[in-house]
Design a protein around this motif. Structure first.
Motif, PDB file in Angstrom:
ATOM      1  N   SER A  19      39.960  42.120  41.277  1.00  0.00           N
ATOM      2  CA  SER A  19      41.109  41.150  40.854  1.00  0.00           C
ATOM      3  C   SER A  19      42.077  41.713  40.129  1.00  0.00           C
ATOM      4  CB  SER A  19      40.303  39.808  40.366  1.00  0.00           C
ATOM      5  OG  SER A  19      39.614  40.295  39.115  1.00  0.00           O
ATOM      6  N   ARG A  20      41.552  42.603  39.355  1.00  0.00           N
ATOM      7  CA  ARG A  20      42.447  43.216  38.457  1.00  0.00           C
ATOM      8  C   ARG A  20      43.624  44.214  39.320  1.00  0.00           C
ATOM      9  NH1 ARG A  20      42.167  48.225  33.835  1.00  0.00           N
ATOM     10  NH2 ARG A  20      44.165  48.672  34.137  1.00  0.00           N
ATOM     11  N   ASN A  44      48.436  44.469  30.668  1.00  0.00           N
ATOM     12  CA  ASN A  44      47.577  43.938  31.628  1.00  0.00           C
ATOM     13  C   ASN A  44      46.251  44.038  31.105  1.00  0.00           C
ATOM     14  OD1 ASN A  44      47.906  46.674  31.994  1.00  0.00           O
ATOM     15  ND2 ASN A  44      46.848  46.630  33.866  1.00  0.00           N
ATOM     16  N   ILE A  58      52.959  35.614  38.441  1.00  0.00           N
ATOM     17  CA  ILE A  58      53.653  36.931  37.952  1.00  0.00           C
ATOM     18  C   ILE A  58      54.952  36.940  37.241  1.00  0.00           C
ATOM     19  CG2 ILE A  58      54.130  39.399  38.853  1.00  0.00           C
ATOM     20  CD1 ILE A  58      51.306  39.199  38.827  1.00  0.00           C
ATOM     21  N   PRO A 105      44.181  38.794  34.631  1.00  0.00           N
ATOM     22  CA  PRO A 105      44.470  39.021  36.046  1.00  0.00           C
ATOM     23  C   PRO A 105      45.162  37.914  36.922  1.00  0.00           C
ATOM     24  CG  PRO A 105      42.318  40.223  35.647  1.00  0.00           C
ATOM     25  CD  PRO A 105      42.869  39.332  34.344  1.00  0.00           C
ATOM     26  N   LEU A 106      46.285  37.866  37.602  1.00  0.00           N
ATOM     27  CA  LEU A 106      46.744  36.991  38.141  1.00  0.00           C
ATOM     28  C   LEU A 106      46.956  36.936  39.349  1.00  0.00           C
ATOM     29  CD1 LEU A 106      49.881  36.948  35.671  1.00  0.00           C
ATOM     30  CD2 LEU A 106      47.978  35.202  35.644  1.00  0.00           C
ATOM     31  N   ALA A 107      46.638  35.914  40.069  1.00  0.00           N
ATOM     32  CA  ALA A 107      46.270  35.819  41.618  1.00  0.00           C
ATOM     33  C   ALA A 107      47.543  35.506  42.660  1.00  0.00           C
ATOM     34  CB  ALA A 107      45.304  34.746  41.956  1.00  0.00           C
ATOM     35  N   SER A 120      46.042  42.246  40.896  1.00  0.00           N
ATOM     36  CA  SER A 120      46.927  41.608  40.067  1.00  0.00           C
ATOM     37  C   SER A 120      47.957  42.614  39.472  1.00  0.00           C
ATOM     38  CB  SER A 120      46.389  41.014  38.810  1.00  0.00           C
ATOM     39  OG  SER A 120      47.162  40.669  37.610  1.00  0.00           O
TER      40      SER A 120
END
Length: 249
Positions: A90-91, A10, A53, A46-48, A94
């Protein structure tokens, strides 16, 4: 098929600030250590959403959760301590989704610093929010003027960490003010600072290779022994991948 496994890691994130654009970043020691150990790093911003994911985790064989700023204790039902400097939201969002899915899949994982703390919290443990207050007799675990601050380590010999370091005096790089309090079910402590602060945990679950270090083996002051942690991790990822191929064949 290559024997070099893809290892997700990450990235950190910094939001737009005045004239500076938002950007993702990662300390080079993390991906350099994975490369040196025989893995291929895949840096993940970072994925939302969980769909993203899952698509990412379908493509890698193992994952390393890096260190960084602090987990926001309010996300786990605790008050915000004045010393806490939270990760970018946001991190953290995620990271928490990643950790939950990694645990569900029993994907091999190495957590470092904040990454270890998140592994412990996600699995049901909790944290001391400020060592100086919660454990006033502890030695310093962070020095703002010395990014390579080190302290000694006591290890359990019958563990991965014990196998890596063996006998003799061990010194590791330390830069944290939070620490594990209650250890998550299914994990055991495999290294402590002599003052009692937990410095490494390992899964006791037969189907999950999961190791966390509070200290930083990727740090510029790392030793050849520190590098062995990454080698053990990559070897475990390769073994897990080969077993999955064998079962499908």
């Amino acid at each position: 098929m290559s024997n070099k496994p893809l290892i997700g890691m990450n990235a950190d994130f910094r939001a737009t600030n005045r004239n500076m654009p938002a950007y993702g970043y990662i300390a080079a020691g993390y991906f350099q250590s994975i490369i040196a150990a025989g893995g291929v790093p895949v840096i993940v911003p970072p994925l939302a959403d969980t769909e993203s994911i899952n698509a990412l985790l379908d493509s890698v064989q193992g994952f390393m959760m890096i260190g960084g700023a602090d987990l926001d204790p309010r996300n786990d039902g605790f008050m915000l301590h004045p010393s806490v400097r939270p990760l970018d939201p946001s991190r953290e969002a995620s990271d928490r989704m990643l950790m939950a899915e990694i645990a569900e899949r029993r994907m091999p994982i190495l957590g470092i610093g904040t990454g270890m703390q998140l592994m412990n919290v996600q699995q049901g443990g909790n944290l001391f929010l400020h060592i100086k207050e919660d454990l006033p007799s502890a030695v310093p675990h962070h020095d703002a003027h010395d990014p390579n601050h080190r302290h000694t380590l006591d290890v359990e010999s019958d563990s991965l960490i014990g196998r890596v370091y063996g006998d003799g005096e061990i010194r590791v790089s330390s830069r944290h003010h939070m620490a594990i309090d209650e250890v998550a079910p299914g994990f055991r402590v495999t290294a402590k600072c002599p003052d009692g602060v937990i410095e490494a945990i390992e899964s006791e679950m037969m189907d999950w290779f999961a190791v966390g270090t509070q200290f930083h083996p990727e740090c510029g002051a790392a030793s050849a022994l520190d590098v062995r942690i990454f080698e053990e991790f990559v070897e475990a990822v390769v073994a897990r991948t080969q077993e999955e191929i064998r079962l499908v064949a």
